[in-house]
Scaffold this motif. Structure first.
Motif, mmCIF file in Angstrom:
data_model
loop_
_atom_site.group_PDB
_atom_site.id
_atom_site.type_symbol
_atom_site.label_atom_id
_atom_site.label_comp_id
_atom_site.label_asym_id
_atom_site.label_seq_id
_atom_site.Cartn_x
_atom_site.Cartn_y
_atom_site.Cartn_z
ATOM 1 N N THR A 72 3.441 -3.555 -2.573
ATOM 2 C CA THR A 72 2.444 -4.284 -3.078
ATOM 3 C C THR A 72 2.242 -3.635 -4.468
ATOM 4 N N ALA A 93 -4.611 0.056 -7.876
ATOM 5 C CA ALA A 93 -5.265 1.296 -7.365
ATOM 6 C C ALA A 93 -5.923 1.874 -8.437
ATOM 7 N N TRP A 111 -4.500 5.575 8.479
ATOM 8 C CA TRP A 111 -3.768 5.834 7.234
ATOM 9 C C TRP A 111 -2.361 6.068 7.140
ATOM 10 N N ALA A 160 -2.944 -5.602 1.001
ATOM 11 C CA ALA A 160 -4.297 -5.307 0.885
ATOM 12 C C ALA A 160 -4.793 -4.060 1.625
ATOM 13 N N GLN A 161 -4.133 -4.085 2.978
ATOM 14 C CA GLN A 161 -4.318 -2.955 3.757
ATOM 15 C C GLN A 161 -3.790 -1.650 3.519
ATOM 16 N N VAL A 214 -2.981 -0.935 0.146
ATOM 17 C CA VAL A 214 -3.821 -0.385 -0.869
ATOM 18 C C VAL A 214 -4.995 0.216 -0.586
ATOM 19 N N ASP A 215 -5.666 -0.377 0.533
ATOM 20 C CA ASP A 215 -7.028 0.169 0.635
ATOM 21 C C ASP A 215 -6.834 1.638 1.533
ATOM 22 N N ALA A 216 -5.712 1.728 2.289
ATOM 23 C CA ALA A 216 -5.219 2.850 2.904
ATOM 24 C C ALA A 216 -4.963 4.064 1.916
ATOM 25 N N SER A 217 -4.138 3.542 0.762
ATOM 26 C CA SER A 217 -3.765 4.540 0.098
ATOM 27 C C SER A 217 -5.086 5.124 -0.912
ATOM 28 N N ASN A 218 -6.181 4.271 -1.114
ATOM 29 C CA ASN A 218 -7.063 4.671 -1.985
ATOM 30 C C ASN A 218 -8.091 5.600 -1.086
ATOM 31 N N GLU A 219 -8.268 4.938 0.333
ATOM 32 C CA GLU A 219 -9.024 5.954 1.036
ATOM 33 C C GLU A 219 -8.375 7.577 1.564
ATOM 34 N N ASP A 274 -8.905 9.466 -1.881
ATOM 35 C CA ASP A 274 -10.157 9.904 -1.945
ATOM 36 C C ASP A 274 -10.417 11.046 -0.844
#
Length: 414
Positions: free
Chosen positions: A74, A80, A173, A196-197, A199-204, A207
């Motif tokens: 990705t 990100a 994750w 996209a999943q 990237v979302d998992a990485s960001n979450e 955080d």
């Protein structure tokens, strides 16, 4: 079947449908020798000699910017934002060359020593026995769901000081992000995660750890606190390096060990005389684990990038070439391991399952300890275990290979 020189052959290796037994394909690739995929800068290596050479070579790199083709599933840096290095993992020692890798590993090693790992054994035994107790109460046992998974995830969560109540989120994750290690083929789409999943998992996950670190004290007793406090000659981990290290330890600290435990117990269930020996001779676990690491390694392949040309017999890696080393194929090289398809714990330990050189697995000692406890408690307590299906269903993962489930019948869990 396409020839090994044809990129279509490698696509077959990447096909999750091959996960139940990729070793005949590995043997064909190894017999062909080092292979460049068409006109691409991608070279597949499958012999023990070639893989060991590249793993140790001074021009062998893990930093993606050296590659002459884009790497990674990705465009994480585009999506990100401010903490792209932490989210993409490039702030992690896994994707750093010396001197950065040396610095990061030294700092982490201060909080992850063999002495610390050895103190964990009583707790690991408690966790394994509790897992088997729960299976005994239910009257059914899935080696993966009931033992191989809960043992290492509980250990790494407790080691890092991560609340076990968050285990379900961490598992989701981790399972997603571990797929980012898989090579991609345009002809293989089955099981491929949505970018996209990822990237979302990485960001979450970024955080999540950032919030934990903000609340954590330098004087705490867990590994995360030790990492916050770790210093070397005035140097300390940056915030992104700290987060990336926690993510690495979480994912690498259990994903590969789940497969190692599952693959080892599966081999023992297929070779029951060794299971019987282990039930009365716990020290036999060391030999069983080392042979399992060779015979059916949890990490099937690793990539390296040539910073400079690397000469190998029969092929030259140009600067920027990506070498995909089939570690599982190298571990079955008959030039090093006679009769390699035979499971034989009497072999000498020369496998490449934990790598070689500067990136030798930092968690190897913990993985061996967790697996030793899991297989000895299984062998001692589970009476007359039998596979319900063989081969079992495998996870879609390519780089990390292991069964999705191993249901067994038994007469008693003592």
């Amino acid at each position: 079947m396409p020839t090994p020189a044809d990129p279509g052959f490698f696509a077959r290796l990447l096909d999750p449908a091959q996960r139940h037994d990729p070793y005949p394909l590995y043997a064909a690739m190894r017999a062909h020798g080092p292979t460049r995929l068409g006109e691409t800068p991608v070279v597949v290596l499958s012999s023990y000699r070639d893989c060991a050479t590249v793993l140790r070579h001074r021009a062998s790199s893990v930093e993606r910017h050296h590659a002459s083709i884009p790497l990674g599933p990705t465009p994480v840096h585009d999506l990100a934002g401010e903490h792209a290095d932490a989210v993409s993992g490039t702030a992690s020692m896994l994707f750093r060359d010396p001197p950065d890798h040396t610095r990061l590993r030294r700092l982490v090693a201060k909080a992850f020593t063999p002495a610390v790992v050895r103190t964990l054994e009583p707790r690991i035994i408690e966790i394994a026995d509790a897992a088997l107790d729960r299976a005994a109460e239910r009257g059914r046992l899935d080696v993966v769901a009931d033992l191989a998974y809960p043992l290492p995830i509980t250990v790494i969560c407790e080691l890092l000081g991560v609340p076990l109540d968050d285990e379900l989120r961490l598992r989701e994750w981790s399972m997603l992000l571990s797929r980012s290690l898989d090579p991609i083929s345009t002809t293989v789409t089955a099981g491929r995660p949505d970018p996209a999943q990822l990237v979302d998992a990485s960001n979450e996950l970024h955080d999540y750890f950032e919030q934990l670190i903000r609340r954590r004290s330098r004087s705490g007793e867990d590994l995360m606190s030790a990492l916050i406090a770790a210093e070397d000659s005035g140097d300390a981990l940056t915030r992104d390096e700290l987060i990336s290290t926690c993510v690495l330890l979480l994912i690498a600290g259990h994903e590969t060990t789940v497969n190692l435990i599952a693959n080892t117990i599966l081999a023992l269930l297929r070779h029951r005389h060794y299971l019987a020996i282990l039930g009365v001779a716990a020290p036999f676990a060391t030999a069983v684990i080392e042979e399992s690491l060779r015979y059916d390694p949890p990490v099937q392949l690793v990539p390296r990038i040539a910073r400079e040309p690397i000469e190998l017999p029969g092929i030259e890696l140009a600067a920027g070439d990506l070498a995909i080393m089939l570690i599982a194929a190298a571990n079955h090289d008959p030039a090093v391991f006679p009769d390699p398809t035979r499971f034989d714990p009497a072999r000498a330990d020369r496998h490449l399952a934990f790598g070689l050189g500067q990136h030798f697995c930092l968690g190897a000692l913990l993985a061996r300890l967790e697996t030793s406890v899991a297989i000895t408690r299984f062998a001692r307590r589970v009476r007359n275990p039998r596979l319900v299906v063989d081969p079992p269903v495998y996870r879609d993962h390519i780089t990390l290979r292991g069964p999705a489930a191993i249901p067994v019948t038994f007469t008693e869990i003592a």
